[in-house]
Design a protein around this motif. Sequence first.
Motif, mmCIF file in Angstrom:
data_model
loop_
_atom_site.group_PDB
_atom_site.id
_atom_site.type_symbol
_atom_site.label_atom_id
_atom_site.label_comp_id
_atom_site.label_asym_id
_atom_site.label_seq_id
_atom_site.Cartn_x
_atom_site.Cartn_y
_atom_site.Cartn_z
ATOM 1 N N ILE A 64 38.735 39.207 42.538
ATOM 2 C CA ILE A 64 38.832 37.889 41.907
ATOM 3 C C ILE A 64 37.591 37.102 42.300
ATOM 4 O O ILE A 64 37.285 36.953 43.483
ATOM 5 C CB ILE A 64 40.120 37.165 42.343
ATOM 6 C CG1 ILE A 64 41.340 37.945 41.850
ATOM 7 C CG2 ILE A 64 40.153 35.743 41.789
ATOM 8 C CD1 ILE A 64 42.676 37.345 42.254
ATOM 9 N N GLU A 65 36.880 36.589 41.319
ATOM 10 C CA GLU A 65 35.573 35.989 41.557
ATOM 11 C C GLU A 65 35.550 34.481 41.389
ATOM 12 O O GLU A 65 34.474 33.876 41.337
ATOM 13 C CB GLU A 65 34.541 36.643 40.631
ATOM 14 C CG GLU A 65 34.419 38.150 40.852
ATOM 15 C CD GLU A 65 33.411 38.796 39.928
ATOM 16 O OE1 GLU A 65 32.976 38.123 38.967
ATOM 17 O OE2 GLU A 65 33.045 39.959 40.175
ATOM 18 N N ALA A 66 36.709 33.856 41.307
ATOM 19 C CA ALA A 66 36.792 32.399 41.180
ATOM 20 C C ALA A 66 37.904 31.889 42.082
ATOM 21 O O ALA A 66 38.926 32.562 42.266
ATOM 22 C CB ALA A 66 37.043 31.999 39.728
ATOM 23 N N MET A 67 37.705 30.714 42.649
ATOM 24 C CA MET A 67 38.630 30.187 43.644
ATOM 25 C C MET A 67 40.016 29.908 43.081
ATOM 26 O O MET A 67 41.029 30.275 43.688
ATOM 27 C CB MET A 67 38.052 28.910 44.262
ATOM 28 C CG MET A 67 38.895 28.322 45.374
ATOM 29 S SD MET A 67 38.940 29.368 46.854
ATOM 30 C CE MET A 67 37.300 29.013 47.543
ATOM 31 N N GLU A 68 40.093 29.276 41.924
ATOM 32 C CA GLU A 68 41.393 28.826 41.423
ATOM 33 C C GLU A 68 42.391 29.960 41.206
ATOM 34 O O GLU A 68 43.528 29.889 41.713
ATOM 35 C CB GLU A 68 41.209 28.013 40.141
ATOM 36 C CG GLU A 68 42.512 27.372 39.663
ATOM 37 C CD GLU A 68 42.301 26.366 38.546
ATOM 38 O OE1 GLU A 68 43.282 26.076 37.842
ATOM 39 O OE2 GLU A 68 41.165 25.868 38.394
ATOM 40 N N PRO A 69 42.034 31.030 40.484
ATOM 41 C CA PRO A 69 43.025 32.104 40.321
ATOM 42 C C PRO A 69 43.368 32.804 41.632
ATOM 43 O O PRO A 69 44.503 33.267 41.810
ATOM 44 C CB PRO A 69 42.362 33.067 39.340
ATOM 45 C CG PRO A 69 40.910 32.728 39.368
ATOM 46 C CD PRO A 69 40.832 31.273 39.685
ATOM 47 N N LEU A 70 42.400 32.866 42.570
ATOM 48 C CA LEU A 70 42.697 33.500 43.861
ATOM 49 C C LEU A 70 43.741 32.697 44.625
ATOM 50 O O LEU A 70 44.755 33.244 45.078
ATOM 51 C CB LEU A 70 41.424 33.633 44.696
ATOM 52 C CG LEU A 70 41.633 34.230 46.090
ATOM 53 C CD1 LEU A 70 42.068 35.684 45.996
ATOM 54 C CD2 LEU A 70 40.370 34.104 46.934
ATOM 55 N N VAL A 71 43.522 31.399 44.775
ATOM 56 C CA VAL A 71 44.447 30.618 45.602
ATOM 57 C C VAL A 71 45.783 30.391 44.912
ATOM 58 O O VAL A 71 46.824 30.313 45.582
ATOM 59 C CB VAL A 71 43.805 29.276 46.039
ATOM 60 C CG1 VAL A 71 42.591 29.528 46.910
ATOM 61 C CG2 VAL A 71 43.429 28.412 44.863
ATOM 62 N N ASP A 72 45.781 30.329 43.585
ATOM 63 C CA ASP A 72 47.066 30.235 42.879
ATOM 64 C C ASP A 72 47.899 31.493 43.122
ATOM 65 O O ASP A 72 49.115 31.415 43.357
ATOM 66 C CB ASP A 72 46.840 30.047 41.375
ATOM 67 C CG ASP A 72 46.368 28.644 41.014
ATOM 68 O OD1 ASP A 72 46.492 27.740 41.856
ATOM 69 O OD2 ASP A 72 45.871 28.465 39.890
ATOM 70 N N SER A 73 47.253 32.657 43.093
ATOM 71 C CA SER A 73 47.969 33.912 43.337
ATOM 72 C C SER A 73 48.494 33.986 44.767
ATOM 73 O O SER A 73 49.620 34.450 45.006
ATOM 74 C CB SER A 73 47.047 35.106 43.052
ATOM 75 O OG SER A 73 46.706 35.172 41.692
ATOM 76 N N ILE A 74 47.678 33.537 45.721
ATOM 77 C CA ILE A 74 48.119 33.568 47.118
ATOM 78 C C ILE A 74 49.274 32.603 47.334
ATOM 79 O O ILE A 74 50.259 32.940 48.013
ATOM 80 C CB ILE A 74 46.942 33.231 48.054
ATOM 81 C CG1 ILE A 74 45.888 34.341 47.995
ATOM 82 C CG2 ILE A 74 47.435 33.048 49.485
ATOM 83 C CD1 ILE A 74 44.598 33.997 48.708
ATOM 84 N N ALA A 75 49.190 31.415 46.764
ATOM 85 C CA ALA A 75 50.279 30.440 46.909
ATOM 86 C C ALA A 75 51.582 30.994 46.340
ATOM 87 O O ALA A 75 52.669 30.764 46.895
ATOM 88 C CB ALA A 75 49.904 29.122 46.232
ATOM 89 N N ASP A 76 51.495 31.732 45.238
ATOM 90 C CA ASP A 76 52.691 32.377 44.687
ATOM 91 C C ASP A 76 53.202 33.470 45.621
ATOM 92 O O ASP A 76 54.407 33.588 45.879
ATOM 93 C CB ASP A 76 52.381 32.998 43.324
ATOM 94 C CG ASP A 76 52.189 31.977 42.221
ATOM 95 O OD1 ASP A 76 52.583 30.812 42.418
ATOM 96 O OD2 ASP A 76 51.637 32.347 41.167
ATOM 97 N N ALA A 77 52.268 34.287 46.127
ATOM 98 C CA ALA A 77 52.659 35.456 46.919
ATOM 99 C C ALA A 77 53.347 35.085 48.219
ATOM 100 O O ALA A 77 54.221 35.819 48.705
ATOM 101 C CB ALA A 77 51.436 36.319 47.206
ATOM 102 N N VAL A 78 52.971 33.960 48.834
ATOM 103 C CA VAL A 78 53.549 33.602 50.137
ATOM 104 C C VAL A 78 54.890 32.902 50.019
ATOM 105 O O VAL A 78 55.556 32.672 51.043
ATOM 106 C CB VAL A 78 52.576 32.733 50.968
ATOM 107 C CG1 VAL A 78 51.267 33.464 51.205
ATOM 108 C CG2 VAL A 78 52.340 31.370 50.331
#
Length: 265
Positions: A64-78
């Motif tokens: 993932i090369e952009a901040m927004e999709p990365l952190v949205d995915s992590i927030a969902d995963a946790v």
Amino acid sequence: MSQPTRWLKRYRPVAAPRFRLICLPHGGGTASFFRSWAEALPPEVELAAIQYPGRQDRLAENCIEAMEPLVDSIADAVQPLLDAPFAVFGHSMGATVGYEVTRRLEARQTPPRHLFVSGKATPFKERTGRQLHREDDAAMLAGVRELGGLHETFLDDPDLLEVVLPSLRADLRLMETYRPTPDAAIATPVTAYVGDADPGVTVAEAAAWAETTSGGFTLRTFPGGHFFLTDHRDVLVSDLLGRVAAPSSTPGDRHIDSAVRPATP
């Protein structure tokens, strides 16, 4: 919704943890960087390390090369882990990712008890304009080496380096194109850790994390460079646990432990 099992590595699962520590790796790094931390924690504390796509068991996935999709995915995963009190720890790139994840968790009314950032200047530091992700491999690696931003194990092993290069370039692109939301302070207390000889971030730059939170803030320095935490793991983990066990900081409190010189474990 992200699939949590792909994102989360729980090296020592705890059935009913008293506390959880969610750890975010550096650029080009992997969840296994924190494997030894799991064994250093008390039995009732569980560590969950985030595994970014494009490395180790997720090697076949695109980075993932952009901040927004990365952190949205992590927030969902946790989300499944938020049934117990928790804190977020991020090193280098992981510190910035941790800040953005914390923003999202606060917006969802599930904030961490504490955000720990390590080896990274505040997201609001003025940018130099250098774009290492656009350079060829040799120039990119020279720039990363200059900043101390990749563990020497990878730099000195051609086989490992070949595997890590794509994720490193993707992470550099993510960080070099990231633009934080102006004046987006969090309410979660923040502690910043930094090596006093880190070539990529000064103590003053680490201290500027105080500006990112309306909660309490503490800065602690350690002897060493960018990866000071590998030499001082036990001292750092003990400090971290002491802070989450202590009463919550009063909003606005600021404390600088700039002269701390912990004994080598």
